[in-house]
Design a protein around this motif. Structure first.
Motif, PDB file in Angstrom:
ATOM      1  N   ALA A  78      47.718  64.239 -47.786  1.00 20.53           N
ATOM      2  CA  ALA A  78      47.386  64.553 -46.388  1.00 20.53           C
ATOM      3  C   ALA A  78      46.309  63.624 -45.835  1.00 20.53           C
ATOM      4  O   ALA A  78      46.249  63.395 -44.620  1.00 20.53           O
ATOM      5  CB  ALA A  78      46.938  66.008 -46.272  1.00 20.53           C
ATOM      6  N   GLU A  79      45.437  63.098 -46.703  1.00 21.39           N
ATOM      7  CA  GLU A  79      44.422  62.129 -46.254  1.00 21.39           C
ATOM      8  C   GLU A  79      45.027  60.736 -46.049  1.00 21.39           C
ATOM      9  O   GLU A  79      44.623  60.004 -45.151  1.00 21.39           O
ATOM     10  CB  GLU A  79      43.299  62.011 -47.293  1.00 21.39           C
ATOM     11  CG  GLU A  79      42.624  63.304 -47.702  1.00 21.39           C
ATOM     12  CD  GLU A  79      41.576  63.785 -46.721  1.00 21.39           C
ATOM     13  OE1 GLU A  79      41.656  63.409 -45.541  1.00 21.39           O
ATOM     14  OE2 GLU A  79      40.700  64.554 -47.140  1.00 21.39           O
ATOM     15  N   LYS A  80      46.026  60.391 -46.850  1.00 21.90           N
ATOM     16  CA  LYS A  80      46.504  59.008 -46.907  1.00 21.90           C
ATOM     17  C   LYS A  80      47.559  58.694 -45.838  1.00 21.90           C
ATOM     18  O   LYS A  80      47.652  57.553 -45.368  1.00 21.90           O
ATOM     19  CB  LYS A  80      47.089  58.730 -48.298  1.00 21.90           C
ATOM     20  CG  LYS A  80      47.538  57.285 -48.510  1.00 21.90           C
ATOM     21  CD  LYS A  80      47.976  57.048 -49.937  1.00 21.90           C
ATOM     22  CE  LYS A  80      48.449  55.607 -50.152  1.00 21.90           C
ATOM     23  NZ  LYS A  80      47.360  54.641 -49.941  1.00 21.90           N
ATOM     24  N   PHE A  81      48.336  59.702 -45.432  1.00 19.97           N
ATOM     25  CA  PHE A  81      49.476  59.430 -44.553  1.00 19.97           C
ATOM     26  C   PHE A  81      49.287  60.073 -43.179  1.00 19.97           C
ATOM     27  O   PHE A  81      48.622  61.099 -43.034  1.00 19.97           O
ATOM     28  CB  PHE A  81      50.776  59.932 -45.192  1.00 19.97           C
ATOM     29  CG  PHE A  81      51.120  59.235 -46.477  1.00 19.97           C
ATOM     30  CD1 PHE A  81      51.656  57.957 -46.466  1.00 19.97           C
ATOM     31  CD2 PHE A  81      50.879  59.844 -47.696  1.00 19.97           C
ATOM     32  CE1 PHE A  81      51.959  57.305 -47.653  1.00 19.97           C
ATOM     33  CE2 PHE A  81      51.180  59.212 -48.886  1.00 19.97           C
ATOM     34  CZ  PHE A  81      51.713  57.925 -48.866  1.00 19.97           C
ATOM     35  N   SER A 124      54.902  74.792 -49.303  1.00 21.40           N
ATOM     36  CA  SER A 124      53.724  75.391 -48.664  1.00 21.40           C
ATOM     37  C   SER A 124      52.436  74.737 -49.156  1.00 21.40           C
ATOM     38  O   SER A 124      51.467  74.594 -48.403  1.00 21.40           O
ATOM     39  CB  SER A 124      53.688  76.898 -48.931  1.00 21.40           C
ATOM     40  OG  SER A 124      54.808  77.532 -48.368  1.00 21.40           O
ATOM     41  N   THR A 125      52.421  74.333 -50.431  1.00 26.94           N
ATOM     42  CA  THR A 125      51.255  73.638 -50.986  1.00 26.94           C
ATOM     43  C   THR A 125      51.021  72.318 -50.277  1.00 26.94           C
ATOM     44  O   THR A 125      49.876  71.949 -49.965  1.00 26.94           O
ATOM     45  CB  THR A 125      51.458  73.401 -52.495  1.00 26.94           C
ATOM     46  OG1 THR A 125      51.641  74.655 -53.151  1.00 26.94           O
ATOM     47  CG2 THR A 125      50.269  72.677 -53.096  1.00 26.94           C
ATOM     48  N   LEU A 126      52.100  71.588 -49.997  1.00 28.62           N
ATOM     49  CA  LEU A 126      51.978  70.304 -49.291  1.00 28.62           C
ATOM     50  C   LEU A 126      51.548  70.505 -47.842  1.00 28.62           C
ATOM     51  O   LEU A 126      50.789  69.706 -47.289  1.00 28.62           O
ATOM     52  CB  LEU A 126      53.322  69.558 -49.334  1.00 28.62           C
ATOM     53  CG  LEU A 126      53.745  68.991 -50.691  1.00 28.62           C
ATOM     54  CD1 LEU A 126      55.175  68.476 -50.617  1.00 28.62           C
ATOM     55  CD2 LEU A 126      52.807  67.862 -51.113  1.00 28.62           C
ATOM     56  N   PHE A 127      52.027  71.588 -47.223  1.00 28.70           N
ATOM     57  CA  PHE A 127      51.760  71.794 -45.809  1.00 28.70           C
ATOM     58  C   PHE A 127      50.339  72.305 -45.550  1.00 28.70           C
ATOM     59  O   PHE A 127      49.743  71.994 -44.518  1.00 28.70           O
ATOM     60  CB  PHE A 127      52.769  72.783 -45.223  1.00 28.70           C
ATOM     61  CG  PHE A 127      52.670  72.934 -43.733  1.00 28.70           C
ATOM     62  CD1 PHE A 127      53.027  71.892 -42.893  1.00 28.70           C
ATOM     63  CD2 PHE A 127      52.223  74.114 -43.162  1.00 28.70           C
ATOM     64  CE1 PHE A 127      52.926  72.020 -41.515  1.00 28.70           C
ATOM     65  CE2 PHE A 127      52.126  74.255 -41.784  1.00 28.70           C
ATOM     66  CZ  PHE A 127      52.481  73.206 -40.954  1.00 28.70           C
ATOM     67  N   GLY A 128      49.766  73.071 -46.494  1.00 27.91           N
ATOM     68  CA  GLY A 128      48.458  73.700 -46.284  1.00 27.91           C
ATOM     69  C   GLY A 128      47.343  72.739 -45.876  1.00 27.91           C
ATOM     70  O   GLY A 128      46.677  72.947 -44.850  1.00 27.91           O
ATOM     71  N   PRO A 129      47.094  71.661 -46.638  1.00 29.84           N
ATOM     72  CA  PRO A 129      46.018  70.732 -46.251  1.00 29.84           C
ATOM     73  C   PRO A 129      46.267  70.052 -44.903  1.00 29.84           C
ATOM     74  O   PRO A 129      45.331  69.780 -44.152  1.00 29.84           O
ATOM     75  CB  PRO A 129      46.007  69.710 -47.390  1.00 29.84           C
ATOM     76  CG  PRO A 129      46.611  70.427 -48.550  1.00 29.84           C
ATOM     77  CD  PRO A 129      47.654  71.330 -47.959  1.00 29.84           C
ATOM     78  N   VAL A 130      47.547  69.774 -44.590  1.00 27.57           N
ATOM     79  CA  VAL A 130      47.870  69.166 -43.298  1.00 27.57           C
ATOM     80  C   VAL A 130      47.563  70.155 -42.179  1.00 27.57           C
ATOM     81  O   VAL A 130      47.008  69.801 -41.135  1.00 27.57           O
ATOM     82  CB  VAL A 130      49.363  68.761 -43.252  1.00 27.57           C
ATOM     83  CG1 VAL A 130      49.693  68.117 -41.908  1.00 27.57           C
ATOM     84  CG2 VAL A 130      49.701  67.821 -44.382  1.00 27.57           C
TER      85      VAL A 130
END
Length: 635
Positions: A78-81, A124-130
């Motif tokens: 989420a920081e990189k893209f 959901s894990t990928l979406f949470g930080p975004v």
């Protein structure tokens, strides 16, 4: 550009597509999970040889497992893209996952459905930080509380609707299963379409090299977050809320059946009113906070969580249906339960636990977003997600332990409320700013009604000196409550030592000062402390009159301000308090009883903020004229 309320964000492209994308994701997750759990509870024999209890506990565990395994990597991604493109990638993955689930539904293949559960947990894990790092990039600081309130409301309403629809649809046999298979794919497509309207949101750290060791990265993230005390303890507070929620919500099915003597609709009623309470509390945060990040709501929320958790225990003991339980031939539905004596008290407690939960969690999210390093925010959210998962697992373990020791479910509610009070007291002792802001918030939302004029002139970051007229003993508290940032107040050492107010000022790290003829050492120490605070980028507020007014007029500004700006070349912001003269805690010579009742409750006050004055122009005479002009004739 100002906005009328948080709801206007739903008309703007920078927020609305993101809101509907996350809402549809939460809805679809829970539609799928609930449908699967219901099928395996009521029709397990046709799907698997495993026991229903084992499978229904396995599914939530498989959904949470990716949070532990992949959150550290998700935060880095989420920081990189760029975030809009990343969200679209995640939504395409959701369509593929729901396609696999649809094949499992239609072919009666359980292992495909179990695979989809784990994959949706990863989604959901990928979406949470975004999700939580997107908002600070698109919303202004004064919009963060409202934006987070809308997102939390949307999340819990989406969860609720997904659970209700999943439960209702799948009970219609083969047709219901086919509808679920098609609906989950359809809602995933709708989420993808909404995501294509999300505006470009640049990557905070495009040069970041991803570390693939999740354990090492998790430790590194938590260690980095621990360096910012208020952010780290806000993360722990957030995780504690999930512990509290898991402890309470997990008991609702058995509580509805064994203690309220209800059928499945009673469980749905409890879940519905809790979710609506969370949504209402989340939306109210913007109004109660004055459209700024107001962490004073966190202790308020915590008090409510404990108070109504304790009352839920007593309400359960007084529930009329308990005495009738042995005579009831069959479980009552939700309407029958509400007709029992004491039922509305239970419902009200559950609603208010949700409302105060919203007060607790929304400001914590906003504080993390505001004070965290923007280049590390997604990784901080990822670390918090891991803590949330661990706290929820711990909640299940604690509940099993306490129930195994013979506690009833109402007693478990009581124990959870007491634990919440102890944890809150500990956290607030570590970061007294929460309690200090609560006391200040309480003052200006109960005794006074404060209007802040041009609050945006108080800088969101960087050092500055605030100067203001000195009318009463509560001047600093009013200014503190109106500011979006912590302020270091410079105040007379006698006021600093006042028993009750002194506690607040010491908590706020105020700087006591004394005249040279009284205590020259304390005077010089005050100037050194002021210089250090400004060097560290803090706000410092002084009252240049040097003492409270005894006439309501503004006294001559002393030369201390010139000495401060000579040492620290920072802008000076004039401010003026209006309406405090004659207050009970002012030095008016009117009768004390007259002063006590003259203003009345919810008396009107105002704080007017002027344009910043460059340090080269910040003479005492100029600043006095500026403050006098801001105050006008309203003392």
């Amino acid at each position: 550009m100002s906005h009328a309320s948080q709801f206007t964000l739903l008309t703007q492209r920078r927020f609305a597509p993101f809101f509907w994308t996350q809402f549809l994701g939460a809805f679809n997750d829970n539609l799928f999970k609930t449908a699967l759990i219901v099928v395996l509870t009521f029709d397990a024999a046709s799907w698997t040889a495993l026991s229903p209890s084992m499978v229904t506990n396995l599914i939530p565990g498989l959904f949470i497992l990716p949070y532990v395994l992949f959150s550290a990597t998700a935060g880095q991604v989420a920081e990189k893209f760029e975030k809009a493109a990343l969200v679209r990638f995640i939504k395409w993955a959701e369509i593929a996952i729901m396609g696999i689930a649809a094949a499992g539904w239609l072919t009666h293949t359980l292992w495909l459905l179990i695979l989809a559960v784990f994959a949706m947990g990863t989604h959901s894990t990928l979406f949470g930080p975004v999700k939580y790092s997107y908002m600070p990039q698109q919303l202004r600081p004064e919009e963060l509380t409202g934006g987070n309130g809308m997102v939390e409301m949307g999340t819990f309403v989406g969860i609720l609707l997904g659970q209700v629809f999943g439960d209702v649809i799948v009970m219609h046999g083969a047709l219901g299963i086919s509808v679920v298979a098609g609906a989950t794919v359809g809602f995933a497509v709708l989420g993808l379409l909404a995501s294509y309207r999300i505006p470009l949101t640049p990557a905070p750290a495009p040069d970041l090299r991803i570390a693939w060791n999740p354990l090492a990265e998790t430790v590194r993230n938590l260690r980095h977050s621990a360096g910012n005390r208020s952010v780290f303890l806000s993360m722990l507070g957030n995780s504690w809320f999930w512990f509290y929620g898991a402890m309470v919500l997990a008991q609702f099915p058995v509580y509805a059946m064994n203690y309220l003597h209800g059928d499945h609709s009673v469980f749905v009623l409890l879940l519905t009113v809790f979710s609506l309470g969370i949504g209402a509390g989340s939306l109210l945060c913007e109004k109660l906070s004055g459209r700024k990040v107001e962490i004073g709501l966190v202790p308020f929320g915590s008090i409510g969580l404990s108070l109504f958790g304790v009352d839920l225990y007593f309400a359960s003991l007084g529930y009329g249906g308990s005495a009738l339980g042995s005579t009831l031939m069959s479980p009552v539905d939700a309407f029958g339960m509400l007709a029992q004596p004491g039922a509305w008290r239970i419902v009200l407690d559950v609603v208010l636990i949700g409302v105060f939960g919203g007060f607790f969690i929304v400001p914590l999210f906003a504080l993390i977003q505001l004070r965290c390093d923007p280049r590390h925010l997604s990784r901080t959210i990822a670390g918090m997600n891991i803590l949330n998962a661990l706290f929820m697992v711990a909640a299940a373990g604690v509940a099993i332990l306490l129930l195994g020791q013979g506690l009833t479910i109402p007693e478990l509610f009581l124990a959870t409320a007491i634990m919440n009070a102890l944890v809150a007291a500990y956290i607030f002792s570590l970061v007294p700013e929460f309690l200090m802001r609560f006391l200040a918030w309480l003052l200006i939302h109960t005794v006074h009604k404060v209007k802040v004029i041009e609050a945006g002139r108080i800088p969101e970051e960087g050092a500055a000196v605030l100067v203001c007229n000195h009318v009463s003993y509560v001047d600093a508290i009013v200014i503190m409550a109106a500011s979006p940032r912590p302020i270091r107040f410079v105040m007379d050492h006698r006021i600093f030592k006042t028993p009750l107010l002194g506690f607040i000022f010491r908590t706020a790290k105020a700087i006591p000062i004394a005249p040279a003829k009284e205590d020259p050492w304390l005077l010089e120490k005050a100037y050194v402390d002021i210089a250090h605070a400004l060097h560290d980028g803090e706000l410092v507020c002084i009252f240049p009159e040097g003492r409270l007014t005894t006439t309501g007029e503004i006294n001559e500004f002393k030369g201390g301000i010139a000495k401060i700006v000579e040492r620290s070349q920072v802008p000076v912001i004039p401010m003026a308090l209006r309406g405090l003269w004659g207050h009970l805690l002012s030095r008016s010579d009117d009768n004390v009883f007259e002063r006590a009742f003259r203003k009345g409750l919810r008396s009107r006050l105002a704080l007017a903020v002027g344009q910043p004055v460059p340090p080269s122009d910040a003479t005492p005479e100029l600043l006095q004229r500026e403050v006098l002009a801001l105050r006008g004739d309203w003392k």
